[in-house]
Design a protein around this motif. Structure first.
Motif, PDB file in Angstrom:
ATOM      1  N   ASN A 150       1.790  -7.489   0.587  1.00 54.69           N
ATOM      2  CA  ASN A 150       3.196  -7.107   0.668  1.00 54.69           C
ATOM      3  C   ASN A 150       4.103  -8.304   0.901  1.00 54.69           C
ATOM      4  OD1 ASN A 150       4.384  -4.387   0.395  1.00 54.69           O
ATOM      5  ND2 ASN A 150       5.514  -4.941   2.247  1.00 54.69           N
ATOM      6  N   GLU A 151       3.524  -9.413   1.329  1.00 53.46           N
ATOM      7  CA  GLU A 151       4.298 -10.633   1.484  1.00 53.46           C
ATOM      8  C   GLU A 151       4.544 -11.307   0.139  1.00 53.46           C
ATOM      9  OE1 GLU A 151       2.377 -13.149   4.319  1.00 53.46           O
ATOM     10  OE2 GLU A 151       2.551 -11.700   5.967  1.00 53.46           O
ATOM     11  N   ILE A 190       5.116  -1.733  -0.582  1.00 56.84           N
ATOM     12  CA  ILE A 190       5.705  -0.645   0.198  1.00 56.84           C
ATOM     13  C   ILE A 190       6.935  -1.175   0.917  1.00 56.84           C
ATOM     14  CG2 ILE A 190       3.507   0.549   0.540  1.00 56.84           C
ATOM     15  CD1 ILE A 190       3.436  -0.604   3.384  1.00 56.84           C
ATOM     16  N   ALA A 191       7.820  -0.299   1.291  1.00 59.13           N
ATOM     17  CA  ALA A 191       9.035  -0.701   1.997  1.00 59.13           C
ATOM     18  C   ALA A 191       8.678  -1.346   3.332  1.00 59.13           C
ATOM     19  CB  ALA A 191       9.937   0.511   2.218  1.00 59.13           C
ATOM     20  N   ALA A 215       1.038   1.094  -5.399  1.00 59.90           N
ATOM     21  CA  ALA A 215       0.397   0.328  -4.328  1.00 59.90           C
ATOM     22  C   ALA A 215      -0.964   0.884  -3.935  1.00 59.90           C
ATOM     23  CB  ALA A 215       1.305   0.294  -3.099  1.00 59.90           C
ATOM     24  N   GLY A 216      -1.354   2.019  -4.536  1.00 58.81           N
ATOM     25  CA  GLY A 216      -2.671   2.580  -4.245  1.00 58.81           C
ATOM     26  C   GLY A 216      -2.653   3.911  -3.532  1.00 58.81           C
ATOM     27  N   PHE A 217      -1.480   4.547  -3.510  1.00 60.52           N
ATOM     28  CA  PHE A 217      -1.346   5.812  -2.798  1.00 60.52           C
ATOM     29  C   PHE A 217      -0.984   6.926  -3.772  1.00 60.52           C
ATOM     30  CE2 PHE A 217       0.137   2.366   0.020  1.00 60.52           C
ATOM     31  CZ  PHE A 217      -0.947   2.350   0.880  1.00 60.52           C
ATOM     32  N   ARG A 267       0.884  -4.734 -10.166  1.00 60.52           N
ATOM     33  CA  ARG A 267       0.244  -3.657  -9.413  1.00 60.52           C
ATOM     34  C   ARG A 267      -1.231  -3.541  -9.789  1.00 60.52           C
ATOM     35  NH1 ARG A 267       4.700  -3.964  -7.264  1.00 60.52           N
ATOM     36  NH2 ARG A 267       5.967  -2.220  -6.527  1.00 60.52           N
ATOM     37  N   THR A 268      -1.533  -3.597 -11.084  1.00 62.89           N
ATOM     38  CA  THR A 268      -2.933  -3.441 -11.488  1.00 62.89           C
ATOM     39  C   THR A 268      -3.776  -4.631 -11.038  1.00 62.89           C
ATOM     40  OG1 THR A 268      -2.487  -4.347 -13.701  1.00 62.89           O
ATOM     41  CG2 THR A 268      -2.382  -1.962 -13.439  1.00 62.89           C
ATOM     42  N   ASP A 269      -3.189  -5.812 -11.012  1.00 61.81           N
ATOM     43  CA  ASP A 269      -3.929  -6.977 -10.495  1.00 61.81           C
ATOM     44  C   ASP A 269      -4.282  -6.757  -9.019  1.00 61.81           C
ATOM     45  OD1 ASP A 269      -3.805  -8.224 -12.933  1.00 61.81           O
ATOM     46  OD2 ASP A 269      -2.209  -9.620 -12.372  1.00 61.81           O
ATOM     47  N   TRP A 270      -3.320  -6.257  -8.260  1.00 58.95           N
ATOM     48  CA  TRP A 270      -3.556  -5.978  -6.841  1.00 58.95           C
ATOM     49  C   TRP A 270      -4.600  -4.890  -6.663  1.00 58.95           C
ATOM     50  CZ3 TRP A 270      -4.001  -5.232  -1.844  1.00 58.95           C
ATOM     51  CH2 TRP A 270      -3.860  -3.954  -1.302  1.00 58.95           C
TER      52      TRP A 270
END
Length: 224
Positions: free
Chosen positions: A36-37, A42-43, A82-84, A107-110
């Motif tokens: 997230n950094e 996510i917020a 993000a995976g949720f 996103r897909t890389d993460w």
């Protein structure tokens, strides 16, 4: 019961998994905070309530799947982001076929890095727009803030059979979103209370939409 804080959220989730599952979720939280950094997964305001707002909010979908279920079939999580909820479900049920469908490259890389780090061999990251994903029979379809219900149904109907369970966390717009469907389709769904927000709901249904004429699909590539 409505969960109020991180302690209650962790206790709620722990009822669904063993110690190894909690370790994977703790690792997922650490990975999420680190990533997230670099990108806004996510917020920032929800970083203090990750277990309540994201982990437990995802984990509660398992309450609609019988505990004795060994294999619900392919679980398609649409617009995973993000995976949720998909990555949480995969971490909690690593022996299930969970497919994280997401088109944004960052996103897909993460998701792929997290999947590998967590040792989720059966989980797949499908780096594609949903319209390009090859048709499969889904055991479960989940989506969190993916699209309004009419569009979601139109895009996803080809994956659904009379055995497919739809689990759609819709937040505070659940009832309104469900009301946007034609009556013939709307009556096949209902809204359940979310355990993480008194005003939030989950749209739940089990229906056969295989004959629905949605967008023409083109087989896409899967990664993971």
């Amino acid at each position: 019961m409505i969960l109020r804080d991180e302690e209650q959220a962790r206790a709620y989730v722990a009822d669904f998994v063993d110690a190894a599952g909690m370790e994977r979720l703790d690792r997922l939280e650490a990975l999420l905070r680190e990533e997230n950094e670099r990108q806004n997964l996510i917020a920032a305001a929800t970083l203090q309530t990750v277990w309540l707002r994201h982990v437990a909010d995802s984990a509660q979908l398992l309450s609609y799947v019988p505990r004795e279920t060994e294999d619900p079939g392919a679980w398609l999580d649409l617009g995973t982001g993000a995976g949720f909820p998909g990555l949480v479900i995969a971490a909690m049920r690593p022996h299930w076929d969970v497919r994280l469908i997401e088109s944004r490259r960052k996103r897909t890389d993460w998701l792929e890095r997290a999947r590998i780090d967590l040792g989720l061999g059966r989980c797949q990251v499908v780096a594609s727009r949903l319209e390009m994903v090859a048709t499969v029979e889904a055991g479960v379809i989940s989506a969190r803030a993916f699209a309004p219900m009419p569009k979601l149904i139109d895009l996803s109907a080809r994956f659904s059979t009379n055995r497919t369970l739809w689990l759609l966390p819709k937040g505070r717009s659940a009832a309104q979103d469900l009301a946007s469907l034609p009556e013939s389709t709307r009556r096949l769904f209902h809204v359940e209370q979310s355990c993480t927000d008194t005003e939030a709901g989950i749209i739940v249904g089990r229906l056969d939409l295989a004959g629905h004429r949605g967008p023409k699909q083109t087989p896409g590539s899967k990664r993971g």
